[in-house]
Scaffold this active site. Sequence first.
Site, PDB file in Angstrom:
ATOM      1  CG  ASP A  15      -2.044   0.968   1.129  1.00  0.00           C
ATOM      2  OD1 ASP A  15      -2.315   1.454   0.007  1.00  0.00           O
ATOM      3  OD2 ASP A  15      -2.662   1.270   2.161  1.00  0.00           O
ATOM      4  CG  HIS A  32       0.025   2.026  -9.388  1.00  0.00           C
ATOM      5  ND1 HIS A  32      -0.182   1.630  -8.090  1.00  0.00           N
ATOM      6  CD2 HIS A  32      -1.105   2.705  -9.755  1.00  0.00           C
ATOM      7  CE1 HIS A  32      -1.373   2.039  -7.681  1.00  0.00           C
ATOM      8  NE2 HIS A  32      -1.948   2.695  -8.672  1.00  0.00           N
ATOM      9  CG  LEU A 126      10.249 -16.800  -3.934  1.00  0.00           C
ATOM     10  CD1 LEU A 126      10.075 -16.898  -2.416  1.00  0.00           C
ATOM     11  CD2 LEU A 126      10.753 -15.394  -4.278  1.00  0.00           C
TER      12      LEU A 126
HETATM   13  C1  FPP Z   1      -1.932   0.114  -3.413  1.00  0.00           C
HETATM   14  O1  FPP Z   1      -1.458   1.433  -3.325  1.00  0.00           O
HETATM   15  C2  FPP Z   1      -1.318  -0.565  -4.545  1.00  0.00           C
HETATM   16  C3  FPP Z   1      -2.000  -1.119  -5.575  1.00  0.00           C
HETATM   17  C4  FPP Z   1      -3.465  -1.098  -5.675  1.00  0.00           C
HETATM   18  C5  FPP Z   1      -1.299  -1.738  -6.705  1.00  0.00           C
HETATM   19  C6  FPP Z   1      -0.058  -2.494  -6.348  1.00  0.00           C
HETATM   20  C7  FPP Z   1       0.720  -2.680  -7.584  1.00  0.00           C
HETATM   21  C8  FPP Z   1       2.072  -2.686  -7.654  1.00  0.00           C
HETATM   22  C9  FPP Z   1       2.982  -2.611  -6.483  1.00  0.00           C
HETATM   23  C10 FPP Z   1       2.750  -2.788  -8.940  1.00  0.00           C
HETATM   24  C11 FPP Z   1       2.842  -4.200  -9.377  1.00  0.00           C
HETATM   25  C12 FPP Z   1       1.691  -4.465 -10.223  1.00  0.00           C
HETATM   26  C13 FPP Z   1       1.443  -5.594 -10.888  1.00  0.00           C
HETATM   27  C14 FPP Z   1       0.375  -5.512 -11.846  1.00  0.00           C
HETATM   28  C15 FPP Z   1       2.164  -6.886 -10.694  1.00  0.00           C
HETATM   29  P1  FPP Z   1      -2.518   2.604  -3.449  1.00  0.00           P
HETATM   30  O2  FPP Z   1      -2.622   2.999  -4.875  1.00  0.00           O
HETATM   31  O3  FPP Z   1      -3.800   2.230  -2.802  1.00  0.00           O
HETATM   32  O4  FPP Z   1      -1.796   3.734  -2.623  1.00  0.00           O
HETATM   33  P2  FPP Z   1      -2.470   4.888  -1.777  1.00  0.00           P
HETATM   34  O5  FPP Z   1      -3.097   4.207  -0.585  1.00  0.00           O
HETATM   35  O6  FPP Z   1      -1.315   5.724  -1.401  1.00  0.00           O
HETATM   36  O7  FPP Z   1      -3.439   5.589  -2.671  1.00  0.00           O
END
Ligand code: FPP
Length: 241
Positions: A15, A32, A126
């Site tokens: 997150d 992202h 892994l």
């Molecule tokens: C949450 O942060 C994160 C996500 C919803 C996406 C996680 C994706 C990645 C780490 C990239 C890898 C992706 C793939 C497709 C393998 P948020 O956007 O909710 O953050 P915020 O709480 O700060 O808004």
Amino acid sequence: MSQARIPHHVAIVMDGNGRWATRRFLPRVAGHKKGMDALRACVRHCGERGVKVLTVFAFSSENWNRPAEEVSSLMELLAAALSREVPQLKGEGVRIHFVGERAALSDKVRAGLAQAEADTAGNTRLIFNVCFNYGGRWDIAQAAARLAAQGQTITEQSLDGALALSHVPDPDLLIRTGGEQRLSNFLLWQAAYAELYFSDKLWPEFDSAALDEALAAFAARERRFGMTSEQVTPATVRKVA
Ligand code: FPP
């Protein structure tokens, strides 16, 4: 770091990508992308530390409700990861599984997921589970529906075997970055006895040192699985602890 208390299975709610980007006056997709860099490093570091299973929450059943532009950029990131990251992971001994409802994904993405799984099926160093279009409630419901359709009795054991993560043991350590302290529909069944670890770091900043801190915190926990401290820890160890 000692191998003795390394968790077999680490699960992560990654997150904070959006906030990481917003604080830098960048579009959320930039967060992202940076999150993908952090994920690549995390997979590598888990392998080096002797973690055997890593499960990450990449896209939840609820993420469809985000702005269309953000949803499509996450789909594009997934497609890019399939072509760019999978050959690398294959060379590093990583076996990939995609966990979640695939029906809503495009034919091309679905084929890419299946190909990535087939290409890495021989690897054993892994196991890397990428939860995509996944929700814990979806998983429990699909498992129960499948058992019911087969006329099977629903027990803890049969349900456990029908869940989407039945190929791995339950997580030992569940990490959530980004300062929030909730499960958000991740591994609702499987996290029953996971040690929970919350980090204020935003996911793109969660580097190898931060992961080592989480692993060290895990190593210091006493896991009792409903028993007493005396039952799980030999007296000799308790005296010096
Ligand atoms: C949450 O942060 C994160 C996500 C919803 C996406 C996680 C994706 C990645 C780490 C990239 C890898 C992706 C793939 C497709 C393998 P948020 O956007 O909710 O953050 P915020 O709480 O700060 O808004």
